[in-house]
Motif scaffolding. Structure first.
Motif, PDB file in Angstrom:
ATOM      1  N   THR A 258     -96.285  61.969 -24.178  1.00 48.58           N
ATOM      2  CA  THR A 258     -97.425  62.647 -24.595  1.00 48.58           C
ATOM      3  C   THR A 258     -97.094  63.444 -25.785  1.00 48.58           C
ATOM      4  N   VAL A 259     -95.903  63.590 -26.442  1.00 46.47           N
ATOM      5  CA  VAL A 259     -95.664  64.074 -27.627  1.00 46.47           C
ATOM      6  C   VAL A 259     -95.141  63.166 -28.641  1.00 46.47           C
ATOM      7  N   PRO A 260     -95.159  63.458 -29.962  1.00 48.34           N
ATOM      8  CA  PRO A 260     -94.611  62.380 -30.922  1.00 48.34           C
ATOM      9  C   PRO A 260     -93.298  61.761 -30.512  1.00 48.34           C
ATOM     10  N   LEU A 261     -93.417  60.429 -30.240  1.00 49.47           N
ATOM     11  CA  LEU A 261     -92.021  59.730 -29.987  1.00 49.47           C
ATOM     12  C   LEU A 261     -91.617  58.903 -31.197  1.00 49.47           C
ATOM     13  N   ILE A 262     -90.306  59.177 -31.915  1.00 48.46           N
ATOM     14  CA  ILE A 262     -90.206  58.454 -33.156  1.00 48.46           C
ATOM     15  C   ILE A 262     -88.979  57.275 -32.658  1.00 48.46           C
ATOM     16  N   PHE A 263     -89.077  56.288 -33.243  1.00 50.53           N
ATOM     17  CA  PHE A 263     -88.243  55.146 -33.092  1.00 50.53           C
ATOM     18  C   PHE A 263     -87.811  54.756 -34.517  1.00 50.53           C
ATOM     19  N   PRO A 264     -86.307  55.050 -34.929  1.00 51.28           N
ATOM     20  CA  PRO A 264     -85.792  54.734 -36.210  1.00 51.28           C
ATOM     21  C   PRO A 264     -86.357  53.267 -36.798  1.00 51.28           C
ATOM     22  N   GLN A 265     -86.143  52.391 -36.056  1.00 44.90           N
ATOM     23  CA  GLN A 265     -86.309  50.966 -36.628  1.00 44.90           C
ATOM     24  C   GLN A 265     -87.596  50.758 -37.414  1.00 44.90           C
TER      25      GLN A 265
ATOM     26  N   ASP B  64     -89.160  61.874 -20.111  1.00 40.26           N
ATOM     27  CA  ASP B  64     -89.832  62.664 -19.110  1.00 40.26           C
ATOM     28  C   ASP B  64     -89.117  63.960 -19.145  1.00 40.26           C
ATOM     29  N   GLN B  65     -87.887  64.076 -19.006  1.00 40.50           N
ATOM     30  CA  GLN B  65     -87.080  65.182 -18.988  1.00 40.50           C
ATOM     31  C   GLN B  65     -87.462  66.219 -20.445  1.00 40.50           C
ATOM     32  N   ALA B  66     -87.347  65.577 -21.238  1.00 39.19           N
ATOM     33  CA  ALA B  66     -87.415  66.414 -22.745  1.00 39.19           C
ATOM     34  C   ALA B  66     -88.920  66.896 -22.813  1.00 39.19           C
ATOM     35  N   GLU B  67     -89.944  66.190 -22.375  1.00 45.16           N
ATOM     36  CA  GLU B  67     -91.194  66.930 -22.237  1.00 45.16           C
ATOM     37  C   GLU B  67     -91.266  67.637 -21.402  1.00 45.16           C
ATOM     38  N   ALA B  68     -90.730  67.734 -20.155  1.00 44.25           N
ATOM     39  CA  ALA B  68     -90.770  68.733 -19.245  1.00 44.25           C
ATOM     40  C   ALA B  68     -90.099  70.143 -19.718  1.00 44.25           C
ATOM     41  N   ASP B  69     -88.916  69.783 -20.585  1.00 44.13           N
ATOM     42  CA  ASP B  69     -88.133  71.026 -21.116  1.00 44.13           C
ATOM     43  C   ASP B  69     -89.211  71.787 -22.216  1.00 44.13           C
ATOM     44  N   GLY B  70     -90.297  71.120 -22.616  1.00 48.78           N
ATOM     45  CA  GLY B  70     -90.982  71.532 -23.634  1.00 48.78           C
ATOM     46  C   GLY B  70     -90.883  71.185 -25.105  1.00 48.78           C
ATOM     47  N   CYS B  71     -90.152  70.176 -25.407  1.00 48.93           N
ATOM     48  CA  CYS B  71     -89.692  69.586 -26.590  1.00 48.93           C
ATOM     49  C   CYS B  71     -91.245  69.097 -27.288  1.00 48.93           C
ATOM     50  N   ARG B  72     -91.282  69.241 -28.401  1.00 48.81           N
ATOM     51  CA  ARG B  72     -92.626  68.847 -29.296  1.00 48.81           C
ATOM     52  C   ARG B  72     -92.405  67.877 -29.742  1.00 48.81           C
ATOM     53  N   ALA B  73     -91.464  67.251 -29.968  1.00 49.27           N
ATOM     54  CA  ALA B  73     -91.202  65.728 -30.536  1.00 49.27           C
ATOM     55  C   ALA B  73     -89.998  65.273 -29.905  1.00 49.27           C
ATOM     56  N   ILE B  74     -89.785  63.963 -30.188  1.00 44.09           N
ATOM     57  CA  ILE B  74     -88.627  63.120 -29.467  1.00 44.09           C
ATOM     58  C   ILE B  74     -88.360  61.980 -30.278  1.00 44.09           C
ATOM     59  N   ILE B  75     -87.169  61.801 -30.888  1.00 41.72           N
ATOM     60  CA  ILE B  75     -86.285  61.146 -31.639  1.00 41.72           C
ATOM     61  C   ILE B  75     -85.436  60.193 -30.588  1.00 41.72           C
ATOM     62  N   VAL B  76     -85.784  58.853 -30.433  1.00 42.77           N
ATOM     63  CA  VAL B  76     -84.668  57.991 -29.835  1.00 42.77           C
ATOM     64  C   VAL B  76     -83.715  57.536 -30.825  1.00 42.77           C
ATOM     65  N   LEU B  77     -82.617  58.202 -30.674  1.00 44.13           N
ATOM     66  CA  LEU B  77     -81.559  58.101 -31.504  1.00 44.13           C
ATOM     67  C   LEU B  77     -80.895  56.574 -31.637  1.00 44.13           C
ATOM     68  N   CYS B  78     -81.509  55.525 -31.967  1.00 41.75           N
ATOM     69  CA  CYS B  78     -81.134  54.246 -31.919  1.00 41.75           C
ATOM     70  C   CYS B  78     -82.092  53.241 -32.648  1.00 41.75           C
ATOM     71  N   THR B  79     -81.457  52.503 -33.571  1.00 42.20           N
ATOM     72  CA  THR B  79     -82.350  51.666 -34.387  1.00 42.20           C
ATOM     73  C   THR B  79     -82.558  50.133 -33.840  1.00 42.20           C
ATOM     74  N   GLY B  80     -82.450  49.955 -32.465  1.00 41.08           N
ATOM     75  CA  GLY B  80     -82.792  48.903 -31.699  1.00 41.08           C
ATOM     76  C   GLY B  80     -84.132  49.099 -31.458  1.00 41.08           C
ATOM     77  N   SER B  81     -84.702  47.827 -30.907  1.00 40.69           N
ATOM     78  CA  SER B  81     -86.115  47.429 -30.654  1.00 40.69           C
ATOM     79  C   SER B  81     -86.402  47.926 -29.114  1.00 40.69           C
ATOM     80  N   PHE B  82     -87.539  48.639 -29.023  1.00 41.37           N
ATOM     81  CA  PHE B  82     -87.929  49.318 -27.819  1.00 41.37           C
ATOM     82  C   PHE B  82     -89.204  48.747 -27.382  1.00 41.37           C
ATOM     83  N   PRO B  83     -89.770  48.554 -26.025  1.00 46.72           N
ATOM     84  CA  PRO B  83     -91.052  48.520 -25.904  1.00 46.72           C
ATOM     85  C   PRO B  83     -91.838  49.761 -25.819  1.00 46.72           C
ATOM     86  N   GLU B  84     -93.045  49.519 -25.369  1.00 51.56           N
ATOM     87  CA  GLU B  84     -93.853  50.966 -25.507  1.00 51.56           C
ATOM     88  C   GLU B  84     -93.510  51.748 -24.419  1.00 51.56           C
ATOM     89  N   LEU B  85     -93.262  53.064 -24.727  1.00 52.05           N
ATOM     90  CA  LEU B  85     -92.667  53.965 -23.521  1.00 52.05           C
ATOM     91  C   LEU B  85     -93.578  54.885 -23.308  1.00 52.05           C
TER      92      LEU B  85
END
Length: 226
Positions: free
Chosen positions: A111-118, A87-108
């Motif tokens: 509004t911009v592309p959200l990249i999960f490495p796994q 939420d903070q990154a989107e408010a700051d104007g980031c155009r895409a977000i990488i979650v820097l973890c290869t773990g498993s995540f639920p749907e989060l």
């Protein structure tokens, strides 16, 4: 000068990830600017170990505090902290977000592309392996069975070893050496903490080609926004 496009890198540990950003930035397109966020930025290691301790059956994640110490915690309990940083990154104007973890995540929520490495790592490994077994290195022995389950769900048979990227390159080299002569297609270093130097050391010690998630993710984001 061309305006840079800001992308967010959200670590499940603390920022800045000085152990990671150099490798990432090297592989990002020149027009991309990486902005770092850390899910544990406002916590001490003692708070993490107390408040985010994994319960039986919960996903175990391993990351890094800003002082370099390793932190082990519940993947389930850190999810709300990751969502807050998205939420903070989107408010700051980031155009895409990488979650820097290869773990498993639920749907989060995003509004911009959200990249999960796994899923990127698993799908590429499955395509490249062509049905052969793949060697996988995880940071901690407690993660071996959950990793085996995740890779099996992705249709990949795995041969798993463990070595923490946060405790030096020697452990990575020793673990990789146990794979020497194994009938594996290649080795996946299954944590964003593994570095380019660790990839090269693992390749020499194991005799296997190596797939590194941090550079894989950087390549995908650069293709999307570069």
């Amino acid at each position: 000068m061309a305006r840079h496009t800001r992308i967010a890198g959200i670590t499940v540990g603390q920022s800045p990830r000085t152990d990671m950003t150099c490798d990432l930035v090297q592989r990002l397109a020149d027009n991309l600017e990486l902005v770092e966020y850390g899910a544990l930025d406002r916590m001490t290691l003692e708070q993490v170990e107390s408040e985010l301790k994994p319960e039986p059956g919960e996903e175990v994640l391993v990351s890094r505090m800003s002082d370099g110490r390793q932190a082990t915690f519940s993947g389930d309990k850190v999810v709300p902290l990751v969502q807050a940083k998205i939420d903070q990154a989107e408010a700051d104007g980031c155009r895409a977000i990488i979650v820097l973890c290869t773990g498993s995540f639920p749907e989060l929520r995003h509004t911009v592309p959200l990249i999960f490495p796994q899923p990127l790592l698993h799908s590429n490994a499955r395509a490249l392996a062509g049905g052969r077994r793949v060697a996988v290195m995880v940071p901690d022995p407690s993660q071996i069975e959950q990793a085996r389950e995740w890779w099996s769900m992705s249709g990949v048979e795995v041969d798993i070893v463990s070595a923490s990227p946060y405790q030096g390159i020697d452990g990575v080299t020793r673990a990789a050496a146990t794979l020497k002569g194994a009938d594996d297609a290649f080795l996946c270093l299954d944590c964003m903490g593994f570095t380019l130097a660790m990839r090269d050391a693992a390749r020499r010690a194991s005799g296997l080609d190596v797939l590194l998630p941090r550079t894989l993710v950087a390549s995908v984001v650069s293709e999307l926004l570069g």
